[in-house]
Design a protein around this motif. Structure first.
Motif, PDB file in Angstrom:
ATOM      1  N   TRP A 163       0.849  -1.184   0.000  1.00 48.66           N
ATOM      2  CA  TRP A 163       0.000   0.000   0.000  1.00 48.66           C
ATOM      3  C   TRP A 163       0.882   1.229   0.000  1.00 48.66           C
ATOM      4  N   GLN A 164       0.608   2.125  -0.946  1.00 46.05           N
ATOM      5  CA  GLN A 164       1.343   3.378  -1.018  1.00 46.05           C
ATOM      6  C   GLN A 164       0.478   4.407  -1.726  1.00 46.05           C
ATOM      7  N   ASN A 165       0.443   5.616  -1.198  1.00 43.56           N
ATOM      8  CA  ASN A 165      -0.294   6.729  -1.805  1.00 43.56           C
ATOM      9  C   ASN A 165      -1.753   6.385  -2.116  1.00 43.56           C
ATOM     10  N   GLY A 166      -2.407   5.657  -1.212  1.00 36.97           N
ATOM     11  CA  GLY A 166      -3.818   5.339  -1.387  1.00 36.97           C
ATOM     12  C   GLY A 166      -4.105   4.214  -2.359  1.00 36.97           C
ATOM     13  N   ARG A 167      -3.107   3.453  -2.759  1.00 33.23           N
ATOM     14  CA  ARG A 167      -3.285   2.393  -3.754  1.00 33.23           C
ATOM     15  C   ARG A 167      -2.725   1.073  -3.233  1.00 33.23           C
ATOM     16  N   PHE A 168      -3.485  -0.006  -3.426  1.00 30.06           N
ATOM     17  CA  PHE A 168      -3.055  -1.355  -3.062  1.00 30.06           C
ATOM     18  C   PHE A 168      -2.574  -2.106  -4.295  1.00 30.06           C
ATOM     19  N   MET A 169      -1.571  -2.941  -4.116  1.00 31.38           N
ATOM     20  CA  MET A 169      -1.151  -3.916  -5.126  1.00 31.38           C
ATOM     21  C   MET A 169      -1.116  -5.268  -4.435  1.00 31.38           C
ATOM     22  N   LEU A 170      -1.610  -6.315  -5.125  1.00 30.10           N
ATOM     23  CA  LEU A 170      -1.626  -7.666  -4.580  1.00 30.10           C
ATOM     24  C   LEU A 170      -0.832  -8.574  -5.507  1.00 30.10           C
ATOM     25  N   TYR A 171      -0.075  -9.483  -4.910  1.00 27.85           N
ATOM     26  CA  TYR A 171       0.768 -10.410  -5.670  1.00 27.85           C
ATOM     27  C   TYR A 171       0.661 -11.796  -5.049  1.00 27.85           C
ATOM     28  N   GLU A 172       0.713 -12.808  -5.905  1.00 31.67           N
ATOM     29  CA  GLU A 172       0.768 -14.185  -5.441  1.00 31.67           C
ATOM     30  C   GLU A 172       2.076 -14.773  -5.932  1.00 31.67           C
ATOM     31  N   GLY A 173       2.753 -15.552  -5.083  1.00 38.04           N
ATOM     32  CA  GLY A 173       4.061 -16.021  -5.500  1.00 38.04           C
ATOM     33  C   GLY A 173       4.512 -17.300  -4.852  1.00 38.04           C
ATOM     34  N   GLU A 174       5.770 -17.621  -5.169  1.00 43.98           N
ATOM     35  CA  GLU A 174       6.395 -18.819  -4.624  1.00 43.98           C
ATOM     36  C   GLU A 174       7.873 -18.550  -4.409  1.00 43.98           C
ATOM     37  N   ARG A 175       8.440 -19.239  -3.419  1.00 45.17           N
ATOM     38  CA  ARG A 175       9.867 -19.106  -3.141  1.00 45.17           C
ATOM     39  C   ARG A 175      10.673 -19.793  -4.241  1.00 45.17           C
ATOM     40  N   MET A 176      11.821 -19.230  -4.541  1.00 46.42           N
ATOM     41  CA  MET A 176      12.727 -19.796  -5.536  1.00 46.42           C
ATOM     42  C   MET A 176      13.997 -20.254  -4.811  1.00 46.42           C
ATOM     43  N   ILE A 177      14.556 -21.356  -5.246  1.00 44.70           N
ATOM     44  CA  ILE A 177      15.819 -21.780  -4.651  1.00 44.70           C
ATOM     45  C   ILE A 177      16.942 -20.960  -5.287  1.00 44.70           C
ATOM     46  N   PRO A 178      17.994 -20.639  -4.538  1.00 50.44           N
ATOM     47  CA  PRO A 178      19.064 -19.785  -5.063  1.00 50.44           C
ATOM     48  C   PRO A 178      19.711 -20.299  -6.341  1.00 50.44           C
ATOM     49  N   ALA A 179      19.738 -21.613  -6.539  1.00 53.82           N
ATOM     50  CA  ALA A 179      20.351 -22.161  -7.754  1.00 53.82           C
ATOM     51  C   ALA A 179      19.542 -21.833  -9.001  1.00 53.82           C
ATOM     52  N   ASP A 180      18.263 -21.464  -8.853  1.00 54.69           N
ATOM     53  CA  ASP A 180      17.411 -21.143  -9.997  1.00 54.69           C
ATOM     54  C   ASP A 180      17.459 -19.675 -10.388  1.00 54.69           C
ATOM     55  N   VAL A 181      18.259 -18.875  -9.677  1.00 59.03           N
ATOM     56  CA  VAL A 181      18.298 -17.429  -9.927  1.00 59.03           C
ATOM     57  C   VAL A 181      19.750 -17.032 -10.174  1.00 59.03           C
ATOM     58  N   ARG A 182      19.982 -16.315 -11.282  1.00 58.83           N
ATOM     59  CA  ARG A 182      21.346 -15.867 -11.555  1.00 58.83           C
ATOM     60  C   ARG A 182      21.349 -14.622 -12.419  1.00 58.83           C
ATOM     61  N   VAL A 183      22.433 -13.868 -12.291  1.00 58.42           N
ATOM     62  CA  VAL A 183      22.640 -12.664 -13.076  1.00 58.42           C
ATOM     63  C   VAL A 183      23.238 -13.072 -14.419  1.00 58.42           C
ATOM     64  N   ILE A 184      22.635 -12.608 -15.510  1.00 54.23           N
ATOM     65  CA  ILE A 184      23.185 -12.858 -16.837  1.00 54.23           C
ATOM     66  C   ILE A 184      24.128 -11.710 -17.228  1.00 54.23           C
ATOM     67  N   ARG A 185      23.611 -10.492 -17.131  1.00 52.73           N
ATOM     68  CA  ARG A 185      24.411  -9.320 -17.483  1.00 52.73           C
ATOM     69  C   ARG A 185      24.017  -8.163 -16.586  1.00 52.73           C
ATOM     70  N   GLY A 186      24.991  -7.633 -15.875  1.00 53.28           N
ATOM     71  CA  GLY A 186      24.770  -6.478 -15.029  1.00 53.28           C
ATOM     72  C   GLY A 186      25.544  -5.296 -15.574  1.00 53.28           C
ATOM     73  N   SER A 187      24.929  -4.129 -15.617  1.00 55.69           N
ATOM     74  CA  SER A 187      25.626  -2.957 -16.162  1.00 55.69           C
ATOM     75  C   SER A 187      26.476  -2.275 -15.109  1.00 55.69           C
TER      76      SER A 187
END
Length: 168
Positions: free
Chosen positions: A144-168
């Motif tokens: 909630w921010q500035n009078g507006r709500f956002m809702l999200y549904e999600g799932e945990r990711m294991i660290p091995a499934d997440v990686r940086v390809i290219r960072g500037s």
């Protein structure tokens, strides 16, 4: 270039390579991979006082949100926006029922957020966050921010499934 300068360059150490970016440091324009899907980071929301960020990820026309938090180790949660509405941030319940699944309040916090790029809330400011979990480990996040709500549904990711390809 003098002879002593040339000899000095032969024995000098090469400059240290730049440290690679971690997921917590990514910003708009960077590329990452989550569960074998390549995303462009189009936005970033960072809450002051917390070692966490929410990255807005785009894969073609699909938008997802990756919550990255440094605790004992980096923790990742991938969220998709859902439709829903609440009227008053003072009346957010400790238990929510959504699609025959009961979510229980796990964490609630607020703080000043700084935004960069394309995010659900285009200006920084005070933001209130509620994070829920169901008995079968599904996650729900309310912002909630500035009078507006956002809702999200999600799932945990294991660290091995997440990686940086290219960072500037």
């Amino acid at each position: 270039m003098g002879i002593f300068k040339r000899i000095g360059n032969l024995f000098s150490k090469p400059p240290a390579p730049a440290a690679p970016k971690s997921m917590l440091d990514l910003s708009p324009g960077d590329i990452c991979e989550v569960s074998l899907i390549t995303y462009e980071v189009t936005g970033r929301t960072k809450t002051s006082g917390r070692n966490a960020a929410v990255l807005t990820l785009r894969d073609g026309s699909r938008i997802s949100y990756l919550h990255v938090e440094q605790r004992e180790q980096l923790q990742y949660t991938l969220y998709l926006p859902i439709d829903g509405r609440l009227d008053n941030p003072a009346e957010v319940p400790a238990t929510l029922e959504l699609d025959d699944r009961t979510f229980y309040l796990e964490e609630e916090y607020e703080g000043y957020v700084a935004v960069a790029g394309q995010t659900p809330f285009m200006n920084g400011g005070q933001q209130h966050v509620w994070q829920y979990q169901s008995d079968d480990s599904h996650l729900l996040r309310l912002e909630w921010q500035n009078g507006r709500f956002m809702l999200y549904e999600g799932e945990r990711m294991i660290p091995a499934d997440v990686r940086v390809i290219r960072g500037s």
